[in-house]
Design an enzyme around this catalytic site. Sequence first.
Site, PDB file in Angstrom:
ATOM      1  N   TYR A 129      44.570  42.321  31.876  1.00 11.94           N
ATOM      2  CA  TYR A 129      43.650  41.189  32.049  1.00 11.94           C
ATOM      3  C   TYR A 129      44.114  40.012  31.190  1.00 11.94           C
ATOM      4  CZ  TYR A 129      39.627  38.244  31.093  1.00 11.94           C
ATOM      5  OH  TYR A 129      38.820  37.153  30.905  1.00 11.94           O
TER       6      TYR A 129
ATOM      7  N   TYR B 104      28.800  34.126  36.902  1.00 15.25           N
ATOM      8  CA  TYR B 104      27.941  33.760  35.764  1.00 15.25           C
ATOM      9  C   TYR B 104      28.330  32.398  35.179  1.00 15.25           C
ATOM     10  CZ  TYR B 104      26.526  34.300  30.770  1.00 15.25           C
ATOM     11  OH  TYR B 104      26.035  34.140  29.502  1.00 15.25           O
TER      12      TYR B 104
ATOM     13  N   THR C  62      32.401  39.610  43.329  1.00 15.75           N
ATOM     14  CA  THR C  62      31.512  39.974  42.221  1.00 15.75           C
ATOM     15  C   THR C  62      30.395  38.942  42.042  1.00 15.75           C
ATOM     16  OG1 THR C  62      33.057  38.912  40.676  1.00 15.75           O
ATOM     17  CG2 THR C  62      33.214  41.301  40.880  1.00 15.75           C
TER      18      THR C  62
ATOM     19  N   ARG D 212      35.595  52.149  21.557  1.00  8.97           N
ATOM     20  CA  ARG D 212      36.059  51.840  22.913  1.00  8.97           C
ATOM     21  C   ARG D 212      37.529  51.449  22.780  1.00  8.97           C
ATOM     22  NH1 ARG D 212      32.859  47.109  26.053  1.00  8.97           N
ATOM     23  NH2 ARG D 212      34.191  45.854  24.715  1.00  8.97           N
TER      24      ARG D 212
END
Length: 323
Positions: A139, A11, A35, A281
């Site tokens: 990450y 992206y 990806t 979350r």
Amino acid sequence: MKVLVTGGAGYIGGVVSARLIAAGHEVVVLDDLSTGHADAVPPGATLVIGTLRDTSHRVLSEGGFDAVLHFAAKSLVGESVEKPALYWDKNLGETLALLDAMRRTDVSRIVFSSTAATYGEPEATPITETAPTRPTNPYGASKLAIDTTLAEFARLYGLGGVSLRYFNVAGALLDDGLALGERHTVETHLIPNVLKIALGQGDAVKIFGEDYPTPDGTCIRDYVHVVDLADAHLLALDAVVPGTHTIFNLGSGTGYSVRAVVEVCREVTGHPIPARAEARRPGDPAVLVASSDEIHRTLGWKPERDLTAMVADAWAFLSTGPR
Ligand code: UDP
């Protein structure tokens, strides 16, 4: 300049490649397509399919490269918690291979795609570049380790590096018949997930937590348009100084709650977009807003496109598809 864009089929890497080409640069994309999508590489760029570990030295040996823009990475927070070794290997390990290939081929400038996740839960808002870095997941930790490595390579080997720490990126590039936007197989990001409800893909937006200490109880984030973000990369590329490593935050300085984002999506699409509260979350800080004063002061960058423009462009991209 002749530049290598790793992850240029993704992206952000795809949009940056398109802006680089529009500005007259020569672009070679290296992407393993794990990806990314080959058709997200803009016309005019050369695509080489491969991993950084196996392929970066061969590509850079072609010669003539002035700089690397490094986007290739694994970027799902939840997956990183499940598979930390994968994130250390793909993010840090493959970056070390890339840096080694750069040293061996005398390419000494790099602009790196870092993240607000390097800061973790902030002590103060807005977050400046001098805020403590305490990532809360592999990450963010792997991206922080790369920032540290770049600083060390700058000191030891004269590398020139700029790390751009992104906050929440949204929107699409719609230009001259080109449409480049978010096409993740596993979509975790708020704006595309909300717009998918307007497209009839799902019955209601899930709002992850309405009991945060914020005015409407939902999390607040700082959104920046992908084209503004891309333009910051072009400025950073011109500003790389050999022997130094610089970090800039990239955000708008304005926070929007999840509820506010859903409301803007309703206005833009004209669709009622039902929403329902779900559990929090895990790992979501209540408020993440950037101070982008440093990049404004140093490089003159400031975002030009607001949240409505981001949602409108993401909506145009999602409703018509890539082209
Ligand atoms: N979010 C949500 N529903 C979704 C996706 C995201 O409520 O379907 C929330 C998420 O909990 C966070 C905010 O929207 O508070 C932004 O999440 P996103 O994944 O877009 O970016 P992040 O801030 O995690 O990088």
